[in-house]
Design an enzyme around this catalytic site. Structure first.
Site, mmCIF file in Angstrom:
data_model
loop_
_atom_site.group_PDB
_atom_site.id
_atom_site.type_symbol
_atom_site.label_atom_id
_atom_site.label_comp_id
_atom_site.label_asym_id
_atom_site.label_seq_id
_atom_site.Cartn_x
_atom_site.Cartn_y
_atom_site.Cartn_z
ATOM 1 N N ASN A 1 -31.787 51.382 -38.105
ATOM 2 C CA ASN A 1 -30.623 50.989 -37.390
ATOM 3 C C ASN A 1 -29.673 50.510 -37.643
ATOM 4 O O ASN A 1 -29.757 49.752 -38.921
ATOM 5 C CB ASN A 1 -31.351 50.180 -35.908
ATOM 6 C CG ASN A 1 -30.253 50.289 -34.857
ATOM 7 O OD1 ASN A 1 -29.474 51.264 -34.635
ATOM 8 N ND2 ASN A 1 -30.325 49.246 -33.915
ATOM 9 N N ASN B 1 -28.082 47.636 -37.469
ATOM 10 C CA ASN B 1 -28.242 46.293 -37.658
ATOM 11 C C ASN B 1 -29.344 45.837 -38.887
ATOM 12 O O ASN B 1 -29.596 44.703 -39.142
ATOM 13 C CB ASN B 1 -28.329 45.434 -36.451
ATOM 14 C CG ASN B 1 -29.757 45.671 -35.831
ATOM 15 O OD1 ASN B 1 -30.487 46.726 -36.161
ATOM 16 N ND2 ASN B 1 -29.827 45.116 -34.568
ATOM 17 N N LYS B 2 -30.106 46.784 -39.210
ATOM 18 C CA LYS B 2 -31.368 46.404 -40.084
ATOM 19 C C LYS B 2 -30.914 46.272 -41.254
ATOM 20 O O LYS B 2 -29.941 46.457 -42.015
ATOM 21 C CB LYS B 2 -32.423 47.615 -39.968
ATOM 22 C CG LYS B 2 -32.818 47.674 -38.685
ATOM 23 C CD LYS B 2 -33.654 46.743 -37.978
ATOM 24 C CE LYS B 2 -34.365 46.759 -36.853
ATOM 25 N NZ LYS B 2 -33.567 46.984 -35.646
ATOM 26 N N ILE B 3 -32.023 45.723 -42.287
ATOM 27 C CA ILE B 3 -31.700 45.421 -43.674
ATOM 28 C C ILE B 3 -31.044 46.393 -44.482
ATOM 29 O O ILE B 3 -30.030 46.159 -45.449
ATOM 30 C CB ILE B 3 -32.788 44.513 -44.205
ATOM 31 C CG1 ILE B 3 -32.373 43.971 -45.300
ATOM 32 C CG2 ILE B 3 -33.825 45.788 -44.766
ATOM 33 C CD1 ILE B 3 -33.428 42.694 -45.739
#
EC number: 2.6.1.102
Length: 376
Positions: free
Chosen positions: A188, A190-192
Protein backbone atom coordinates in the site's frame (compact mmCIF):
# COMPACT_ATOMS: atom_id res chain seq x y z
CA UNK A 1 0.59 27.46 7.29
CA UNK A 2 3.58 25.14 7.61
CA UNK A 3 4.03 22.57 4.88
CA UNK A 4 2.42 19.21 5.60
CA UNK A 5 4.45 16.48 7.25
CA UNK A 6 2.82 13.15 6.42
CA UNK A 7 2.77 10.09 8.63
CA UNK A 8 4.27 7.80 5.98
CA UNK A 9 4.33 8.99 2.40
CA UNK A 10 5.53 7.04 -0.67
CA UNK A 11 9.24 7.38 -1.45
CA UNK A 12 10.27 6.70 -5.03
CA UNK A 13 13.79 5.80 -6.12
CA UNK A 14 15.62 6.04 -9.43
CA UNK A 15 14.39 2.93 -11.23
CA UNK A 16 10.62 2.94 -10.73
CA UNK A 17 9.86 5.33 -13.59
CA UNK A 18 12.32 3.55 -15.89
CA UNK A 19 10.54 0.26 -15.24
CA UNK A 20 7.08 1.78 -15.74
CA UNK A 21 8.21 3.40 -19.00
CA UNK A 22 9.48 0.03 -20.16
CA UNK A 23 6.04 -1.45 -19.42
CA UNK A 24 4.42 1.30 -21.50
CA UNK A 25 6.94 1.03 -24.32
CA UNK A 26 6.34 -2.73 -24.62
CA UNK A 27 2.56 -2.34 -24.10
CA UNK A 28 2.56 -4.68 -21.08
CA UNK A 29 -0.11 -2.62 -19.33
CA UNK A 30 -2.80 -5.16 -18.60
CA UNK A 31 -2.55 -7.49 -15.60
CA UNK A 32 0.36 -9.90 -15.66
CA UNK A 33 3.52 -9.54 -17.68
CA UNK A 34 7.29 -9.84 -17.22
CA UNK A 35 7.48 -7.37 -14.32
CA UNK A 36 4.99 -9.44 -12.31
CA UNK A 37 7.15 -12.54 -12.74
CA UNK A 38 10.25 -10.52 -11.94
CA UNK A 39 8.75 -8.92 -8.83
CA UNK A 40 7.77 -12.34 -7.51
CA UNK A 41 11.34 -13.58 -8.06
CA UNK A 42 12.79 -10.47 -6.39
CA UNK A 43 10.63 -10.98 -3.31
CA UNK A 44 11.37 -14.71 -3.11
CA UNK A 45 15.11 -14.07 -3.43
CA UNK A 46 15.00 -11.40 -0.72
CA UNK A 47 12.99 -13.47 1.76
CA UNK A 48 14.89 -16.71 1.19
CA UNK A 49 13.92 -19.91 3.05
CA UNK A 50 12.82 -21.47 -0.24
CA UNK A 51 9.59 -19.44 -0.43
CA UNK A 52 7.38 -18.89 -3.45
CA UNK A 53 5.42 -15.68 -4.04
CA UNK A 54 2.20 -14.63 -5.78
CA UNK A 55 1.94 -10.90 -6.49
CA UNK A 56 -1.62 -9.72 -5.84
CA UNK A 57 -3.78 -6.60 -5.79
CA UNK A 58 -3.56 -6.13 -2.01
CA UNK A 59 -2.48 -7.70 1.24
CA UNK A 60 -6.17 -8.18 2.06
CA UNK A 61 -6.61 -10.23 -1.11
CA UNK A 62 -3.62 -12.34 -0.11
CA UNK A 63 -5.09 -13.04 3.32
CA UNK A 64 -8.47 -13.87 1.81
CA UNK A 65 -6.89 -16.43 -0.53
CA UNK A 66 -4.88 -17.91 2.34
CA UNK A 67 -8.06 -18.58 4.32
CA UNK A 68 -9.78 -20.06 1.28
CA UNK A 69 -6.91 -22.49 0.73
CA UNK A 70 -6.94 -23.47 4.41
CA UNK A 71 -10.58 -24.46 4.00
CA UNK A 72 -12.08 -21.75 6.21
CA UNK A 73 -15.82 -21.56 5.62
CA UNK A 74 -19.14 -20.65 7.16
CA UNK A 75 -19.33 -21.62 10.83
CA UNK A 76 -15.58 -21.97 11.34
CA UNK A 77 -13.52 -19.93 13.78
CA UNK A 78 -10.19 -18.23 13.12
CA UNK A 79 -8.00 -16.75 15.85
CA UNK A 80 -6.81 -13.25 15.05
CA UNK A 81 -4.67 -10.73 16.87
CA UNK A 82 -6.99 -8.06 18.24
CA UNK A 83 -4.61 -5.13 18.00
CA UNK A 84 -4.27 -4.71 14.25
CA UNK A 85 -5.80 -3.02 11.22
CA UNK A 86 -9.23 -4.31 10.22
CA UNK A 87 -7.81 -5.89 7.03
CA UNK A 88 -6.33 -8.64 9.22
CA UNK A 89 -9.81 -9.66 10.37
CA UNK A 90 -12.15 -8.77 7.51
CA UNK A 91 -11.28 -11.78 5.31
CA UNK A 92 -12.47 -14.06 8.12
CA UNK A 93 -15.89 -12.47 7.73
CA UNK A 94 -15.67 -12.76 3.92
CA UNK A 95 -15.68 -16.53 4.44
CA UNK A 96 -18.64 -16.44 6.82
CA UNK A 97 -16.37 -17.53 9.68
CA UNK A 98 -16.08 -16.01 13.16
CA UNK A 99 -12.96 -14.19 14.36
CA UNK A 100 -11.74 -15.05 17.86
CA UNK A 101 -9.65 -12.13 19.05
CA UNK A 102 -6.53 -12.54 21.19
CA UNK A 103 -4.88 -9.73 23.14
CA UNK A 104 -1.32 -8.44 22.87
CA UNK A 105 1.57 -8.82 25.29
CA UNK A 106 3.52 -5.91 26.75
CA UNK A 107 6.93 -6.56 25.24
CA UNK A 108 6.32 -6.56 21.48
CA UNK A 109 2.68 -5.33 21.44
CA UNK A 110 1.90 -8.41 19.34
CA UNK A 111 -0.14 -11.54 20.05
CA UNK A 112 0.35 -12.90 23.56
CA UNK A 113 1.45 -16.55 23.41
CA UNK A 114 -0.03 -17.19 26.87
CA UNK A 115 -3.44 -15.80 25.95
CA UNK A 116 -3.30 -17.56 22.58
CA UNK A 117 -2.94 -20.93 24.32
CA UNK A 118 -5.78 -20.10 26.71
CA UNK A 119 -8.02 -19.17 23.78
CA UNK A 120 -7.22 -22.34 21.81
CA UNK A 121 -7.83 -24.62 24.77
CA UNK A 122 -11.12 -22.91 25.59
CA UNK A 123 -12.39 -23.06 21.99
CA UNK A 124 -11.46 -26.76 21.80
CA UNK A 125 -13.35 -27.41 25.06
CA UNK A 126 -16.36 -25.85 23.40
CA UNK A 127 -15.97 -28.12 20.38
CA UNK A 128 -14.77 -25.29 18.12
CA UNK A 129 -11.15 -25.95 17.23
CA UNK A 130 -9.89 -22.89 15.27
CA UNK A 131 -9.06 -23.44 11.60
CA UNK A 132 -6.17 -20.94 11.54
CA UNK A 133 -4.21 -18.35 13.57
CA UNK A 134 -3.50 -14.90 12.14
CA UNK A 135 -0.54 -13.26 13.89
CA UNK A 136 0.51 -9.70 13.01
CA UNK A 137 3.92 -8.01 13.29
CA UNK A 138 2.79 -4.54 14.37
CA UNK A 139 4.75 -1.58 13.04
CA UNK A 140 7.51 -3.95 11.92
CA UNK A 141 8.20 -5.43 15.38
CA UNK A 142 8.53 -9.23 15.31
CA UNK A 143 6.03 -11.24 17.33
CA UNK A 144 7.31 -14.00 19.62
CA UNK A 145 7.29 -16.47 16.75
CA UNK A 146 9.07 -19.38 18.45
CA UNK A 147 6.42 -19.65 21.16
CA UNK A 148 3.51 -18.92 18.82
CA UNK A 149 4.61 -21.52 16.27
CA UNK A 150 5.21 -24.10 19.01
CA UNK A 151 1.69 -23.58 20.38
CA UNK A 152 0.17 -23.75 16.90
CA UNK A 153 2.11 -26.93 16.04
CA UNK A 154 1.13 -28.57 19.31
CA UNK A 155 -2.55 -28.05 18.50
CA UNK A 156 -2.23 -28.70 14.77
CA UNK A 157 -3.46 -25.25 13.70
CA UNK A 158 -1.84 -23.50 10.70
CA UNK A 159 -0.43 -19.99 11.17
CA UNK A 160 -1.00 -17.20 8.66
CA UNK A 161 1.62 -14.53 9.22
CA UNK A 162 0.45 -10.96 8.56
CA UNK A 163 3.74 -9.27 7.70
CA UNK A 164 2.06 -6.33 5.92
CA UNK A 165 4.02 -3.87 8.07
CA UNK A 166 7.17 -5.93 8.47
CA UNK A 167 9.02 -6.41 5.17
CA UNK A 168 12.71 -6.17 6.03
CA UNK A 169 12.28 -7.13 9.70
CA UNK A 170 13.87 -10.29 11.10
CA UNK A 171 13.44 -12.63 14.06
CA UNK A 172 16.53 -14.62 15.07
CA UNK A 173 18.08 -13.71 11.73
CA UNK A 174 15.14 -15.04 9.72
CA UNK A 175 13.03 -12.63 7.69
CA UNK A 176 9.46 -12.08 8.78
CA UNK A 177 7.00 -13.47 6.28
CA UNK A 178 8.70 -16.87 6.17
CA UNK A 179 7.39 -18.49 9.37
CA UNK A 180 3.74 -19.25 8.67
CA UNK A 181 2.15 -21.89 6.49
CA UNK A 182 1.37 -18.80 4.43
CA UNK A 183 2.27 -15.16 4.94
CA UNK A 184 1.05 -11.90 3.47
CA UNK A 185 2.79 -8.66 2.49
CA UNK A 186 1.34 -5.25 1.66
CA UNK A 187 2.60 -2.63 -0.79
CA UNK A 188 0.00 0.00 0.00
CA UNK A 189 1.10 3.62 -0.49
CA UNK A 190 2.09 4.07 3.15
CA UNK A 191 4.18 0.90 3.50
CA UNK A 192 7.96 0.67 3.62
CA UNK A 193 7.94 0.03 -0.14
CA UNK A 194 4.91 0.52 -2.36
CA UNK A 195 3.51 -0.51 -5.71
CA UNK A 196 0.83 2.21 -5.28
CA UNK A 197 -1.51 -0.58 -4.25
CA UNK A 198 -0.70 -4.24 -4.02
CA UNK A 199 0.26 -7.19 -1.89
CA UNK A 200 1.70 -10.68 -2.01
CA UNK A 201 1.09 -14.16 -0.71
CA UNK A 202 4.19 -16.04 0.44
CA UNK A 203 4.68 -19.73 1.23
CA UNK A 204 7.35 -22.40 1.03
CA UNK A 205 4.55 -24.69 -0.17
CA UNK A 206 4.58 -24.11 -3.92
CA UNK A 207 1.17 -25.75 -4.33
CA UNK A 208 -0.41 -22.98 -2.27
CA UNK A 209 1.13 -20.30 -4.48
CA UNK A 210 0.11 -22.02 -7.72
CA UNK A 211 -3.44 -22.34 -6.41
CA UNK A 212 -3.44 -18.70 -5.31
CA UNK A 213 -2.42 -17.55 -8.79
CA UNK A 214 -5.18 -19.70 -10.29
CA UNK A 215 -7.87 -18.36 -7.95
CA UNK A 216 -6.60 -14.78 -8.32
CA UNK A 217 -7.09 -14.84 -12.10
CA UNK A 218 -10.80 -15.75 -11.97
CA UNK A 219 -10.04 -19.49 -11.63
CA UNK A 220 -10.02 -19.99 -15.37
CA UNK A 221 -9.65 -23.66 -16.32
CA UNK A 222 -7.15 -24.80 -18.95
CA UNK A 223 -9.36 -24.56 -22.03
CA UNK A 224 -9.44 -22.52 -25.27
CA UNK A 225 -12.71 -20.95 -24.10
CA UNK A 226 -13.62 -19.43 -20.75
CA UNK A 227 -14.45 -22.32 -18.44
CA UNK A 228 -14.65 -22.21 -14.66
CA UNK A 229 -14.91 -25.07 -12.18
CA UNK A 230 -14.18 -22.90 -9.11
CA UNK A 231 -15.21 -19.48 -7.88
CA UNK A 232 -12.38 -17.11 -8.79
CA UNK A 233 -11.28 -13.59 -7.94
CA UNK A 234 -9.77 -10.63 -9.75
CA UNK A 235 -6.82 -10.39 -7.37
CA UNK A 236 -3.68 -10.37 -9.55
CA UNK A 237 -1.20 -7.48 -9.57
CA UNK A 238 -0.82 -5.48 -12.79
CA UNK A 239 2.44 -5.35 -14.72
CA UNK A 240 2.63 -1.57 -14.17
CA UNK A 241 2.34 -1.89 -10.38
CA UNK A 242 4.90 -4.68 -10.38
CA UNK A 243 7.26 -2.44 -12.38
CA UNK A 244 7.10 0.09 -9.56
CA UNK A 245 7.67 -2.69 -7.03
CA UNK A 246 10.82 -3.91 -8.77
CA UNK A 247 12.30 -0.43 -8.53
CA UNK A 248 11.32 -0.23 -4.87
CA UNK A 249 13.05 -3.54 -4.13
CA UNK A 250 16.32 -1.93 -5.25
CA UNK A 251 16.10 0.48 -2.30
CA UNK A 252 14.32 -1.65 0.33
CA UNK A 253 17.29 -2.06 2.67
CA UNK A 254 18.07 1.65 2.34
CA UNK A 255 14.46 2.45 3.26
CA UNK A 256 14.72 0.21 6.34
CA UNK A 257 17.81 2.09 7.48
CA UNK A 258 16.10 5.44 6.91
CA UNK A 259 13.08 4.37 8.97
CA UNK A 260 15.31 3.06 11.74
CA UNK A 261 17.19 6.37 11.72
CA UNK A 262 13.89 8.18 12.34
CA UNK A 263 13.27 5.99 15.38
CA UNK A 264 16.76 6.57 16.78
CA UNK A 265 16.40 10.33 16.28
CA UNK A 266 13.08 10.45 18.12
CA UNK A 267 14.35 8.22 20.90
CA UNK A 268 17.43 10.38 21.48
CA UNK A 269 15.64 13.71 21.20
CA UNK A 270 12.78 12.74 23.52
CA UNK A 271 14.82 10.75 26.06
CA UNK A 272 14.59 13.54 28.64
CA UNK A 273 10.77 13.35 28.75
CA UNK A 274 9.89 10.56 31.24
CA UNK A 275 6.25 10.48 30.10
CA UNK A 276 7.25 9.14 26.67
CA UNK A 277 8.11 5.46 26.28
CA UNK A 278 9.32 3.71 23.12
CA UNK A 279 8.77 0.12 21.99
CA UNK A 280 12.31 -1.21 22.05
CA UNK A 281 13.69 -4.36 20.45
CA UNK A 282 13.92 -6.91 23.22
CA UNK A 283 17.27 -8.48 22.30
CA UNK A 284 19.48 -8.83 19.28
CA UNK A 285 17.09 -11.54 18.11
CA UNK A 286 14.44 -8.92 17.31
CA UNK A 287 15.10 -6.57 14.37
CA UNK A 288 12.33 -4.16 13.38
CA UNK A 289 12.17 -2.26 10.12
CA UNK A 290 10.59 0.55 12.22
CA UNK A 291 7.91 1.06 9.57
CA UNK A 292 6.36 3.53 12.00
CA UNK A 293 8.01 5.04 15.06
CA UNK A 294 5.55 4.68 17.93
CA UNK A 295 5.43 5.95 21.50
CA UNK A 296 3.34 5.53 24.62
CA UNK A 297 2.40 8.69 26.53
CA UNK A 298 1.87 8.49 30.31
CA UNK A 299 -0.84 11.09 30.84
CA UNK A 300 -0.26 11.07 34.60
CA UNK A 301 2.62 13.43 33.78
CA UNK A 302 0.04 16.02 32.67
CA UNK A 303 0.08 15.53 28.89
CA UNK A 304 -2.00 12.94 27.03
CA UNK A 305 -1.61 11.20 23.72
CA UNK A 306 -4.44 13.35 22.36
CA UNK A 307 -2.79 16.56 23.58
CA UNK A 308 0.27 15.74 21.48
CA UNK A 309 -1.71 14.57 18.45
CA UNK A 310 -3.84 17.72 18.38
CA UNK A 311 -0.82 19.97 18.91
CA UNK A 312 0.85 18.38 15.90
CA UNK A 313 -2.35 18.62 13.89
CA UNK A 314 -2.37 22.38 14.51
CA UNK A 315 1.18 22.48 13.14
CA UNK A 316 0.11 20.54 10.00
CA UNK A 317 1.93 17.40 11.18
CA UNK A 318 0.12 14.10 10.69
CA UNK A 319 0.21 11.58 13.52
CA UNK A 320 -2.19 8.81 14.47
CA UNK A 321 -3.26 6.73 17.49
CA UNK A 322 -2.18 3.10 17.52
CA UNK A 323 -4.58 0.60 15.97
CA UNK A 324 -7.87 0.42 17.82
CA UNK A 325 -8.25 -3.23 18.89
CA UNK A 326 -10.67 -5.28 16.84
CA UNK A 327 -12.63 -6.44 19.89
CA UNK A 328 -13.56 -2.78 20.48
CA UNK A 329 -14.78 -2.24 16.92
CA UNK A 330 -18.58 -2.04 16.50
CA UNK A 331 -18.53 -4.44 13.54
CA UNK A 332 -16.93 -7.19 15.69
CA UNK A 333 -18.74 -6.44 18.97
CA UNK A 334 -20.18 -9.96 19.20
CA UNK A 335 -16.93 -11.83 18.45
CA UNK A 336 -15.20 -13.85 21.21
CA UNK A 337 -12.24 -12.10 22.85
CA UNK A 338 -9.52 -13.33 25.18
CA UNK A 339 -7.36 -10.74 26.88
CA UNK A 340 -6.16 -8.82 29.89
CA UNK A 341 -6.63 -5.24 28.64
CA UNK A 342 -3.11 -4.75 27.26
CA UNK A 343 -4.19 -3.69 23.77
CA UNK A 344 -6.77 -1.29 25.20
CA UNK A 345 -4.08 0.42 27.27
CA UNK A 346 -1.76 0.59 24.28
CA UNK A 347 -4.52 2.15 22.19
CA UNK A 348 -5.32 4.71 24.88
CA UNK A 349 -1.69 5.79 25.29
CA UNK A 350 -0.10 5.06 21.91
CA UNK A 351 0.80 7.44 19.10
CA UNK A 352 2.41 6.89 15.68
CA UNK A 353 4.87 9.64 14.76
CA UNK A 354 5.75 10.74 11.22
CA UNK A 355 8.09 8.05 9.92
CA UNK A 356 8.55 8.43 6.17
CA UNK A 357 11.90 7.36 4.77
CA UNK A 358 11.91 10.66 2.85
CA UNK A 359 11.65 12.92 5.93
CA UNK A 360 14.15 15.75 6.10
CA UNK A 361 16.15 16.78 9.16
CA UNK A 362 14.06 19.95 9.31
CA UNK A 363 10.83 17.96 9.36
CA UNK A 364 12.04 15.67 12.15
CA UNK A 365 13.08 18.73 14.15
CA UNK A 366 9.62 20.20 13.70
CA UNK A 367 8.06 17.01 15.09
CA UNK A 368 10.22 16.81 18.21
CA UNK A 369 9.98 20.56 18.88
CA UNK A 370 6.21 20.31 18.77
CA UNK A 371 6.25 17.40 21.24
CA UNK A 372 8.71 19.13 23.54
CA UNK A 373 6.51 22.24 23.55
CA UNK A 374 3.63 20.16 24.93
CA UNK A 375 5.74 19.42 28.04
CA UNK A 376 7.30 22.89 28.38
Amino acid sequence: MNTKIWLSSPHMGANEFKNVKEAFDTNWIAPLGPHVDGFERDLADFLGEGVHVAALSSGTAALHLALIMLGVQVGDEVICQSMTFSASANPIAYQGATPVFVDSEERTWNMSPDILETAIEDRIRQGKKPKAIIVVHLYGMPAEMDRIMAIADRHGIPVVEDAAEALGSTYKGRKLGTFGAMSILSFNGNKIITTSGGGALVSNNEAYIKQARFLATQARDAAPHYQHSHIGYNYRMSNVCAAIGRGQMDVLLERVQQRRANYIFYQEELAAIPAIQFAEELTGEYYSNRWLSTVLVDESQGVSREDIRLAMERENIESRPLWKPMHLQPVFASAPYYGDGTSERLFDQGLCLPSGSNMTDEERERVVNCIKACFA
